[in-house]
Design an enzyme around this catalytic site. Structure first.
Site, PDB file in Angstrom:
ATOM      1  N   TYR A 164      71.096   9.510  40.499  1.00  0.00           N
ATOM      2  CA  TYR A 164      70.749  10.733  41.244  1.00  0.00           C
ATOM      3  C   TYR A 164      70.138  10.372  42.610  1.00  0.00           C
ATOM      4  CZ  TYR A 164      68.279  15.249  41.886  1.00  0.00           C
ATOM      5  OH  TYR A 164      67.799  16.442  42.359  1.00  0.00           O
ATOM      6  N   LYS A 168      71.596  11.242  46.278  1.00  0.00           N
ATOM      7  CA  LYS A 168      70.819  12.061  47.213  1.00  0.00           C
ATOM      8  C   LYS A 168      70.597  11.330  48.549  1.00  0.00           C
ATOM      9  CE  LYS A 168      70.221  15.845  44.869  1.00  0.00           C
ATOM     10  NZ  LYS A 168      71.140  16.971  45.194  1.00  0.00           N
TER      11      LYS A 168
HETATM   12  N1  LIG Z   1      64.806  22.245  41.235  1.00  0.00           N
HETATM   13  C1  LIG Z   1      64.222  21.294  41.965  1.00  0.00           C
HETATM   14  O1  LIG Z   1      62.976  21.206  42.027  1.00  0.00           O
HETATM   15  C2  LIG Z   1      65.057  20.322  42.729  1.00  0.00           C
HETATM   16  C3  LIG Z   1      64.421  19.199  43.294  1.00  0.00           C
HETATM   17  C4  LIG Z   1      65.171  18.323  44.075  1.00  0.00           C
HETATM   18  C5  LIG Z   1      66.529  18.569  44.284  1.00  0.00           C
HETATM   19  N2  LIG Z   1      67.132  19.651  43.693  1.00  0.00           N
HETATM   20  C6  LIG Z   1      68.565  19.861  43.929  1.00  0.00           C
HETATM   21  O2  LIG Z   1      68.815  21.242  44.184  1.00  0.00           O
HETATM   22  C7  LIG Z   1      70.103  21.581  43.675  1.00  0.00           C
HETATM   23  C8  LIG Z   1      70.005  22.777  42.737  1.00  0.00           C
HETATM   24  O3  LIG Z   1      69.230  22.442  41.612  1.00  0.00           O
HETATM   25  P1  LIG Z   1      68.712  23.509  40.548  1.00  0.00           P
HETATM   26  O4  LIG Z   1      67.356  23.067  40.180  1.00  0.00           O
HETATM   27  O5  LIG Z   1      68.949  24.893  41.035  1.00  0.00           O
HETATM   28  O6  LIG Z   1      69.698  23.165  39.319  1.00  0.00           O
HETATM   29  P2  LIG Z   1      70.446  24.105  38.247  1.00  0.00           P
HETATM   30  O7  LIG Z   1      70.809  23.220  37.124  1.00  0.00           O
HETATM   31  O8  LIG Z   1      69.629  25.324  37.972  1.00  0.00           O
HETATM   32  O9  LIG Z   1      71.757  24.571  39.037  1.00  0.00           O
HETATM   33  C9  LIG Z   1      72.782  23.688  39.379  1.00  0.00           C
HETATM   34  C10 LIG Z   1      74.108  24.436  39.310  1.00  0.00           C
HETATM   35  O10 LIG Z   1      75.168  23.564  39.732  1.00  0.00           O
HETATM   36  C11 LIG Z   1      76.313  23.838  38.937  1.00  0.00           C
HETATM   37  N3  LIG Z   1      77.231  22.697  38.947  1.00  0.00           N
HETATM   38  C12 LIG Z   1      77.054  21.489  38.346  1.00  0.00           C
HETATM   39  N4  LIG Z   1      78.133  20.704  38.532  1.00  0.00           N
HETATM   40  C13 LIG Z   1      79.000  21.410  39.293  1.00  0.00           C
HETATM   41  C14 LIG Z   1      80.292  21.124  39.829  1.00  0.00           C
HETATM   42  N5  LIG Z   1      80.890  19.944  39.612  1.00  0.00           N
HETATM   43  N6  LIG Z   1      80.909  22.088  40.572  1.00  0.00           N
HETATM   44  C15 LIG Z   1      80.309  23.289  40.794  1.00  0.00           C
HETATM   45  N7  LIG Z   1      79.099  23.617  40.280  1.00  0.00           N
HETATM   46  C16 LIG Z   1      78.460  22.687  39.553  1.00  0.00           C
HETATM   47  C17 LIG Z   1      75.721  24.100  37.555  1.00  0.00           C
HETATM   48  O11 LIG Z   1      76.627  24.807  36.717  1.00  0.00           O
HETATM   49  C18 LIG Z   1      74.454  24.893  37.887  1.00  0.00           C
HETATM   50  O12 LIG Z   1      74.676  26.301  37.826  1.00  0.00           O
HETATM   51  C19 LIG Z   1      70.665  20.306  43.026  1.00  0.00           C
HETATM   52  O13 LIG Z   1      71.473  19.632  43.935  1.00  0.00           O
HETATM   53  C20 LIG Z   1      69.415  19.518  42.722  1.00  0.00           C
HETATM   54  O14 LIG Z   1      69.676  18.142  42.636  1.00  0.00           O
HETATM   55  C21 LIG Z   1      66.422  20.520  42.915  1.00  0.00           C
END
Ligand SMILES: NC(=O)c1ccc[n+]([C@@H]2O[C@H](COP(=O)([O-])OP(=O)(O)OC[C@H]3O[C@@H](n4cnc5c(N)ncnc54)[C@H](O)[C@@H]3O)[C@@H](O)[C@H]2O)c1
Length: 304
Positions: A164, A168
């Protein structure tokens, strides 16, 4: 409803849940027509379903907005292309793409399998490339557009998520490359590192002192998609958004250099490197000891 994105067409990947959903809803509320992409998978990328994207598109329509669902996998070239094609066939243009889709497969590096590495890098890094690739060709012709990638604070390094973290870090370099390569066509590219309460962050085994809601992240993304941000010339940037905090990351640059007029030998490097070029201490390395102590005492270590 505001009008920051009036008349714009925006595609959001991973828009069925969490941060992506909040971005799609906020973009629609600000006047954008939205392509809602989500493969509808579990946190580890398994068990796809098209219902997740369709539900958010319906939610936007029910609120009086315009949206179309695309349930494709953006880690494939065809999936990324379809997200862009649907924007063009449905609404005739594409002003912004936001690549939020992501999965997690956590494992220590020495135990990580190819099945844990490949899909994580494919979803995050390739999944940003496939959409940027297709969208940038359209935006170059339009002489306008905004590309937004999603990174994480842990692009700095991660104890148990090397896959990951590497993806990133790659997204930041991809965003900077897009900012450089598309600058002369009037296209901007930026990255967002969110910290927000979602199903993904719920599984993190550390305490996050600074955390907010997906809506906080969505507000920053809407701003970056807007003409306001373009007028300010914002491109090639990485922004953290964590609840009440927005921070900009430094651009990477050389810190210190030393020169050997007569050329370097191993002996000269051994003699001069520690005292002249030296090291730049990893902030996260300094925190690892405290995190291990806390974990050993059964406490949730603070990661920030
Ligand atoms: N939540 C946090 O605190 C946090 C921190 C750092 C980075 N991020 C990044 O933010 C983004 C969103 O995270 P989140 O927390 O909302 O996660 P989440 O799991 O709630 O949502 C991610 C969504 O991406 C979809 N997805 C996965 N693989 C896919 C694909 N191949 N094609 C299309 N859709 C796909 C999933 O079905 C899901 O609905 C991610 O990139 C995550 O790495 C989140």
């Amino acid at each position: 409803m505001g009008n920051f994105l009036a008349g714009k067409v925006v595609a959001v990947t991973g828009a069925g849940r969490g941060i992506g959903r909040a971005v799609a809803l906020a973009a629609a509320a600000e006047g954008a027509k939205v392509v809602v992409n989500d493969y509808g998978v579990a946190v580890d990328g398994a068990s796809p379903t098209s219902e997740v994207a369709e539900a958010v598109a319906k939610e936007i329509e029910a609120a009086g907005g315009h949206a179309v669902a695309v349930a494709d996998d953006v880690s494939t070239m065809a999936g990324g292309q379809r997200v862009v094609d649907v924007a063009l066939s449905s609404y005739g243009r594409l002003d912004g793409v936001v690549c939020v889709a992501g999965i997690l497969r956590e494992r220590m590096l020495f135990n990580m399998t190819e099945e844990e590495w490949d899909p994580v890098v494919a979803t995050h890094l390739k999944g940003t490339f496939t959409v940027f690739r297709a969208a940038s060709a359209v935006m170059r012709r339009q002489r306008a557009g905004t590309l937004i990638g999603f990174t994480s604070g842990n692009h700095q390094g991660s104890v148990s998520q090397a896959n990951y973290s590497a993806a990133k870090g790659g997204i930041i370099s991809l965003v900077r490359s897009a900012a450089l390569g598309l600058h002369k066509y009037g296209v901007t590219a930026n990255a967002v590192a969110p910290v927000a309460r979602t199903r993904m962050s719920a599984g993190v085994p550390v305490e996050l002192a600074e955390i907010g809601e997906p809506e906080d992240v969505a507000a920053l993304v809407v701003y970056l998609l807007s003409g306001e941000a373009a007028r300010q010339g914002i491109t090639g940037q990485v922004y953290t958004v964590a609840g009440a905090k927005i921070a900009v990351w430094a651009q990477p640059r050389e810190l210190r250099a030393a020169y050997a007029a007569e050329g370097w030998t191993v002996e000269r490097i051994a003699e001069f490197l520690p005292g002249s070029v030296g090291v730049d201490v990893m902030p996260m390395l300094e925190r690892v000891g405290e995190m291990e102590r806390a974990a050993g005492e059964g406490r949730r270590p603070n990661a920030q």
